[in-house]
Write a protein that holds these residues in place. Structure first.
Motif, PDB file in Angstrom:
ATOM      1  N   ILE A 191     -13.801 -14.831   7.201  1.00 22.96           N
ATOM      2  CA  ILE A 191     -13.033 -15.629   6.246  1.00 22.96           C
ATOM      3  C   ILE A 191     -12.408 -14.724   5.197  1.00 22.96           C
ATOM      4  O   ILE A 191     -13.027 -13.767   4.734  1.00 22.96           O
ATOM      5  N   VAL A 192     -11.150 -15.022   4.871  1.00 28.62           N
ATOM      6  CA  VAL A 192     -10.445 -14.375   3.764  1.00 28.62           C
ATOM      7  C   VAL A 192     -10.120 -15.469   2.756  1.00 28.62           C
ATOM      8  O   VAL A 192      -9.387 -16.394   3.061  1.00 28.62           O
ATOM      9  N   ALA A 193     -10.701 -15.346   1.565  1.00 27.51           N
ATOM     10  CA  ALA A 193     -10.542 -16.381   0.546  1.00 27.51           C
ATOM     11  C   ALA A 193     -10.527 -15.750  -0.836  1.00 27.51           C
ATOM     12  O   ALA A 193     -11.107 -14.672  -1.041  1.00 27.51           O
ATOM     13  N   PRO A 194      -9.883 -16.405  -1.803  1.00 29.81           N
ATOM     14  CA  PRO A 194      -9.779 -15.828  -3.152  1.00 29.81           C
ATOM     15  C   PRO A 194     -11.117 -15.537  -3.810  1.00 29.81           C
ATOM     16  O   PRO A 194     -11.232 -14.599  -4.601  1.00 29.81           O
ATOM     17  N   ASP A 195     -12.154 -16.334  -3.506  1.00 28.98           N
ATOM     18  CA  ASP A 195     -13.433 -16.164  -4.192  1.00 28.98           C
ATOM     19  C   ASP A 195     -14.397 -15.238  -3.457  1.00 28.98           C
ATOM     20  O   ASP A 195     -15.569 -15.142  -3.835  1.00 28.98           O
ATOM     21  N   LEU A 196     -13.944 -14.545  -2.422  1.00 26.15           N
ATOM     22  CA  LEU A 196     -14.791 -13.583  -1.731  1.00 26.15           C
ATOM     23  C   LEU A 196     -15.129 -12.430  -2.679  1.00 26.15           C
ATOM     24  O   LEU A 196     -14.247 -11.823  -3.279  1.00 26.15           O
ATOM     25  N   VAL A 197     -16.402 -12.127  -2.823  1.00 28.78           N
ATOM     26  CA  VAL A 197     -16.855 -11.131  -3.797  1.00 28.78           C
ATOM     27  C   VAL A 197     -16.798  -9.727  -3.203  1.00 28.78           C
ATOM     28  O   VAL A 197     -17.322  -9.471  -2.118  1.00 28.78           O
ATOM     29  N   LEU A 198     -16.133  -8.819  -3.914  1.00 23.75           N
ATOM     30  CA  LEU A 198     -16.155  -7.399  -3.603  1.00 23.75           C
ATOM     31  C   LEU A 198     -16.883  -6.683  -4.732  1.00 23.75           C
ATOM     32  O   LEU A 198     -16.892  -7.150  -5.870  1.00 23.75           O
ATOM     33  N   TYR A 199     -17.473  -5.544  -4.433  1.00 20.48           N
ATOM     34  CA  TYR A 199     -18.246  -4.816  -5.434  1.00 20.48           C
ATOM     35  C   TYR A 199     -17.400  -3.702  -6.032  1.00 20.48           C
ATOM     36  O   TYR A 199     -17.151  -2.677  -5.395  1.00 20.48           O
ATOM     37  N   ASP A 200     -16.949  -3.905  -7.276  1.00 22.04           N
ATOM     38  CA  ASP A 200     -16.062  -2.956  -7.940  1.00 22.04           C
ATOM     39  C   ASP A 200     -16.689  -1.583  -8.129  1.00 22.04           C
ATOM     40  O   ASP A 200     -15.989  -0.576  -8.181  1.00 22.04           O
TER      41      ASP A 200
ATOM     42  N   TYR B 113      -9.536  -8.548   4.133  1.00 19.73           N
ATOM     43  CA  TYR B 113      -9.211  -8.635   5.564  1.00 19.73           C
ATOM     44  C   TYR B 113     -10.098  -7.710   6.380  1.00 19.73           C
ATOM     45  O   TYR B 113     -10.564  -8.077   7.471  1.00 19.73           O
ATOM     46  N   ALA B 114     -10.340  -6.521   5.854  1.00 18.84           N
ATOM     47  CA  ALA B 114     -11.224  -5.586   6.560  1.00 18.84           C
ATOM     48  C   ALA B 114     -12.604  -6.205   6.751  1.00 18.84           C
ATOM     49  O   ALA B 114     -13.204  -6.130   7.838  1.00 18.84           O
TER      50      ALA B 114
END
Length: 204
Positions: A80-89, A143-144
């Motif tokens: 899933i690709v969604a605006p609220d997907l959390v990435l670790y800065d 996306y990755a």
């Protein structure tokens, strides 16, 4: 062959009904495009399909040759690709992807992660902290994360949001590859993104 079947699906938050009694079926090689005004439930529907939100009524069945996928198998077969997907800065792009791979039980090595980053045009920034990324680069990294395990079901919420034309080309490649591999569901009101679909569902 993979199938996605929605049976009598409804979702309400208190007295506010987003959608009611949805029924549809999507098979491998097909894209379902979900349209509707803001607040009509497009994102919520994708989150229900992904198993992240419970419906008020009805059910979602995602099946392959082995039968209905349980939560564990769904996690290994859905992206899933969604605006609220959390990435670790505080991690690099490579570290983020390696972490997500290990959580999925995949090869968490750097070479596999680099191959995925190359597909989304981020290989040269693999060692950079995500905190330094633009919104478009973060969208590429999402996306990755979504395609690293070659999912049989891919859900895209506003696919080209924050992306430039090169990013949009990347999305078109992902869409084409996914339709060869399995099922695609896209939530959008963008005319070009609607062109991905063979089936359409309008909410609201």
């Amino acid at each position: 062959m993979v199938t996605l079947e929605i049976q009598g699906l409804s979702k309400a938050f208190g007295d506010r009904v987003l959608f009611k009694n949805l029924n549809f079926r999507v098979e491998s090689g097909q894209c379902l495009v979900v349209t509707g005004r803001n607040g009509s439930g497009k994102t919520t529907l994708l989150r229900i399909i992904a198993g992240l939100v419970r419906p008020t009524r009805g059910r979602v069945l995602i099946c392959d040759e082995s039968g209905v996928m349980d939560r564990s198998r769904l996690r290994r077969n859905l992206g899933i690709v969604a605006p609220d997907l959390v990435l670790y800065d505080e991690l690099t792009a490579l570290e983020n992807l390696m972490l997500f791979a290990r959580l999925r039980g995949l090869d968490g090595g750097p070479e596999a992660a680099k191959r995925t980053l190359e597909k989304v045009g981020l290989c040269e920034r693999a060692g950079d902290l995500v905190a330094t990324f633009s919104s478009g680069m973060k969208q590429r990294l999402k996306y990755a994360f979504a395609i690293q395990h070659s999912p049989s079901v891919l859900l895209l919420d506003e696919p080209t949001s924050n992306l430039d034309e090169q990013g949009a080309d990347m999305v078109r490649r992902v869409v084409s590859e996914q339709k060869e591999r399995g099922i695609l569901v896209v939530a959008t009101n963008d005319p070009e993104e609607r062109s991905y679909g063979e089936q359409f569902l309008h909410l609201g």
